[in-house]
Design a protein around this motif. Structure first.
Motif, PDB file in Angstrom:
ATOM      1  N   PRO A 104       0.697  -1.251   0.110  1.00 55.47           N
ATOM      2  CA  PRO A 104       0.030   0.195   0.060  1.00 55.47           C
ATOM      3  C   PRO A 104       0.802   1.121  -0.057  1.00 55.47           C
ATOM      4  N   GLU A 105       0.502   2.503  -0.572  1.00 53.21           N
ATOM      5  CA  GLU A 105       1.251   3.502  -0.674  1.00 53.21           C
ATOM      6  C   GLU A 105       1.168   4.088   0.812  1.00 53.21           C
ATOM      7  N   PRO A 106       2.308   4.703   1.255  1.00 55.87           N
ATOM      8  CA  PRO A 106       2.527   5.370   2.558  1.00 55.87           C
ATOM      9  C   PRO A 106       1.381   6.331   2.426  1.00 55.87           C
ATOM     10  N   GLU A 107       0.633   6.843   3.583  1.00 56.02           N
ATOM     11  CA  GLU A 107       0.119   7.949   3.710  1.00 56.02           C
ATOM     12  C   GLU A 107       0.919   9.229   3.810  1.00 56.02           C
ATOM     13  N   PRO A 108       0.514  10.373   3.301  1.00 56.40           N
ATOM     14  CA  PRO A 108       1.450  11.421   3.051  1.00 56.40           C
ATOM     15  C   PRO A 108       1.707  11.887   4.439  1.00 56.40           C
ATOM     16  N   VAL A 109       2.833  12.348   4.855  1.00 56.08           N
ATOM     17  CA  VAL A 109       3.450  12.775   5.979  1.00 56.08           C
ATOM     18  C   VAL A 109       2.894  14.135   6.287  1.00 56.08           C
ATOM     19  N   ARG A 110       1.826  14.570   7.139  1.00 57.38           N
ATOM     20  CA  ARG A 110       1.662  15.889   7.535  1.00 57.38           C
ATOM     21  C   ARG A 110       2.325  16.542   8.866  1.00 57.38           C
ATOM     22  N   ALA A 111       1.537  17.127   9.464  1.00 59.00           N
ATOM     23  CA  ALA A 111       2.232  17.696  10.577  1.00 59.00           C
ATOM     24  C   ALA A 111       0.930  17.848  11.821  1.00 59.00           C
ATOM     25  N   THR A 112       1.433  17.890  12.889  1.00 57.85           N
ATOM     26  CA  THR A 112       0.620  18.026  14.057  1.00 57.85           C
ATOM     27  C   THR A 112      -0.109  19.632  14.236  1.00 57.85           C
ATOM     28  N   ALA A 113      -1.112  19.884  15.049  1.00 57.23           N
ATOM     29  CA  ALA A 113      -1.747  21.164  15.205  1.00 57.23           C
ATOM     30  C   ALA A 113      -0.354  22.189  15.312  1.00 57.23           C
ATOM     31  N   VAL A 114       0.189  21.964  16.221  1.00 61.53           N
ATOM     32  CA  VAL A 114       1.438  22.885  16.942  1.00 61.53           C
ATOM     33  C   VAL A 114       2.297  22.976  15.820  1.00 61.53           C
ATOM     34  N   GLU A 115       2.698  22.047  15.260  1.00 56.10           N
ATOM     35  CA  GLU A 115       3.630  22.070  14.116  1.00 56.10           C
ATOM     36  C   GLU A 115       3.283  23.098  12.847  1.00 56.10           C
ATOM     37  N   GLY A 116       1.998  22.756  12.422  1.00 59.75           N
ATOM     38  CA  GLY A 116       1.337  23.521  11.542  1.00 59.75           C
ATOM     39  C   GLY A 116       1.137  24.825  12.049  1.00 59.75           C
ATOM     40  N   GLN A 117       1.009  25.450  13.257  1.00 63.73           N
ATOM     41  CA  GLN A 117       1.100  26.905  13.596  1.00 63.73           C
ATOM     42  C   GLN A 117       2.198  27.517  13.572  1.00 63.73           C
ATOM     43  N   VAL A 118       3.426  26.587  13.853  1.00 65.77           N
ATOM     44  CA  VAL A 118       4.776  27.225  13.712  1.00 65.77           C
ATOM     45  C   VAL A 118       4.991  27.254  12.393  1.00 65.77           C
ATOM     46  N   LEU A 119       4.795  26.431  11.490  1.00 64.17           N
ATOM     47  CA  LEU A 119       5.054  26.619  10.225  1.00 64.17           C
ATOM     48  C   LEU A 119       4.322  27.579   9.453  1.00 64.17           C
ATOM     49  N   ALA A 120       3.140  28.174  10.093  1.00 65.20           N
ATOM     50  CA  ALA A 120       2.295  29.151   9.640  1.00 65.20           C
ATOM     51  C   ALA A 120       3.062  30.463   9.954  1.00 65.20           C
ATOM     52  N   LEU A 121       3.429  30.721  11.084  1.00 62.33           N
ATOM     53  CA  LEU A 121       3.897  31.759  11.544  1.00 62.33           C
ATOM     54  C   LEU A 121       5.407  32.152  11.066  1.00 62.33           C
ATOM     55  N   LEU A 122       6.156  30.815  10.780  1.00 57.65           N
ATOM     56  CA  LEU A 122       7.430  30.887   9.926  1.00 57.65           C
ATOM     57  C   LEU A 122       7.194  31.620   8.400  1.00 57.65           C
TER      58      LEU A 122
ATOM     59  N   ASP B 286      13.277  27.037  22.790  1.00 57.12           N
ATOM     60  CA  ASP B 286      13.930  25.650  22.708  1.00 57.12           C
ATOM     61  C   ASP B 286      12.808  24.846  22.177  1.00 57.12           C
ATOM     62  N   GLY B 287      11.440  25.157  22.589  1.00 56.52           N
ATOM     63  CA  GLY B 287      10.429  24.194  22.198  1.00 56.52           C
ATOM     64  C   GLY B 287       9.999  24.339  20.741  1.00 56.52           C
ATOM     65  N   VAL B 288      10.141  25.813  20.083  1.00 53.47           N
ATOM     66  CA  VAL B 288       9.826  25.990  18.684  1.00 53.47           C
ATOM     67  C   VAL B 288      10.961  25.270  17.971  1.00 53.47           C
ATOM     68  N   THR B 289      12.296  25.376  18.396  1.00 59.57           N
ATOM     69  CA  THR B 289      13.353  24.843  17.507  1.00 59.57           C
ATOM     70  C   THR B 289      13.323  23.184  17.466  1.00 59.57           C
ATOM     71  N   TYR B 290      12.661  22.679  18.763  1.00 56.27           N
ATOM     72  CA  TYR B 290      12.455  21.351  18.865  1.00 56.27           C
ATOM     73  C   TYR B 290      11.436  20.878  17.818  1.00 56.27           C
ATOM     74  N   HIS B 291      10.263  21.470  17.350  1.00 54.85           N
ATOM     75  CA  HIS B 291       9.472  21.266  16.432  1.00 54.85           C
ATOM     76  C   HIS B 291      10.130  21.313  15.236  1.00 54.85           C
ATOM     77  N   LEU B 292      10.915  22.315  14.869  1.00 56.51           N
ATOM     78  CA  LEU B 292      11.268  22.678  13.639  1.00 56.51           C
ATOM     79  C   LEU B 292      12.178  21.254  13.288  1.00 56.51           C
ATOM     80  N   ARG B 293      13.146  20.996  14.261  1.00 59.44           N
ATOM     81  CA  ARG B 293      14.156  19.938  14.020  1.00 59.44           C
ATOM     82  C   ARG B 293      13.421  18.680  13.839  1.00 59.44           C
ATOM     83  N   ARG B 294      12.210  18.385  14.386  1.00 55.17           N
ATOM     84  CA  ARG B 294      11.320  17.167  14.285  1.00 55.17           C
ATOM     85  C   ARG B 294      10.926  17.016  12.672  1.00 55.17           C
TER      86      ARG B 294
END
Length: 219
Positions: A131-149, A167-175
C-alpha cells in the motif's frame, strides 16, 4: 565400513549442494513445522538467510489462509498418514508487498516406523503491491509554527505567539526537518504548502487544520 561412511558423506554433501542451488523455495521441517534446513530461495522469500530460518515455525513465516487446512494436516500426521499436504498461504515479501501461494509438504523418512520430517516447497502464485504510504503531515502545533514562519516570524516571535519557549519551537522545527528531509526553514515552508499543511492563497499564512493566526511581525 570406513569406505561406506566416506561415500555417505560425499553423497550428503552433493545433496546439500543441489538443495542450495534449486531455484524453488524449499525447506526441511520437523513434524511440528520447525525449519531444520532451508535453501537460499526459501530464505529470500523471508528477506533473510537460511541459517536465520532454522528453528522458525514455517506457518508463522507463511500464514495459512484457512486454519482448518492446518488442523487436517496435523491430524493426518499424528496418524502417520503419508499423503502430500497443501496449504494456501500468504506472506509479506521483503519489499513490503503481500504475496500469496501454496505450501506443499511431503512426509519423508527412511522407514515407515520413523517419525517423518517434512519436505516443504513453496509455490508463489501472485503478489499484491504494498500500500502507498500516507502522506506525512504535521501536528496542530507544528502547523501553527510553520504558519508563523511562513509569515516571517522569528523563533522568538513564534515562541511568544504560541506560548512556547524558543527551545520548544526549535524542537518542533528539528522534528519536521528530520521527518521531511528538509534542509532549512525555507524548504520546510515550501514542503508545508506542497503537502497541504498550510493553506495556499491565504494571508496571513494559515495551517490547514488550525484557526487563522494573527499576522506575525518581525522582532
Amino acid at each position: 565400513m570406513e569406505t561406506g561412511r566416506a561415500d555417505a558423506v560425499v553423497w550428503r554433501n552433493r545433496a546439500l549442494m543441489l538443495f542450495d542451488r534449486v531455484s524453488v523455495p524449499v525447506a526441511v521441517c520437523d513434524v511440528y513445522g520447525h525449519v531444520v534446513l532451508a535453501n537460499p530461495a526459501m530464505a529470500a522469500e523471508c528477506g533473510t538467510t537460511p541459517g536465520r530460518l532454522r528453528g522458525r515455525q514455517v506457518l508463522e513465516l507463511f500464514r495459512p489462509e484457512e486454519t482448518t487446512q492446518v488442523e487436517r494436516i496435523a491430524e493426518a500426521l499424528r496418524l502417520r498418514h503419508r499423503s502430500r499436504y497443501q496449504v494456501s498461504v500468504r506472506w509479506q515479501a521483503p519489499g513490503g508487498a503481500e504475496r500469496y501461494g501454496e505450501l506443499t509438504a511431503d512426509p519423508v523418512s527412511d522407514t515407515v516406523q520413523e517419525t517423518p520430517a517434512l519436505l516443504v516447497m513453496l509455490r508463489v502464485q501472485g503478489e499484491r503491491p504494498a500500500p502507498e504510504p500516507e502522506p506525512v503531515r504535521a501536528t496542530a502545533v507544528e502547523g501553527q509554527v510553520l504558519a508563523l514562519l511562513a509569515g516571517g516570524a522569528t523563533t522568538a516571535r513564534a515562541a511568544r505567539e504560541l506560548g512556547l519557549s524558543k527551545d520548544g519551537v526549535t524542537y518542533h522545527l528539528r522534528r519536521l526537518s528530520a521527518r521531511w528531509g528538509a534542509a532549512g526553514r525555507t524548504e520546510l515552508v515550501a514542503r508545508a504548502y506542497a503537502l497541504g499543511v498550510l493553506l495556499p492563497g491565504t494571508w496571513p499564512p494559515r495551517a490547514a487544520t488550525g484557526n487563522p493566526l494573527a499576522h506575525p511581525s518581525q522582532d
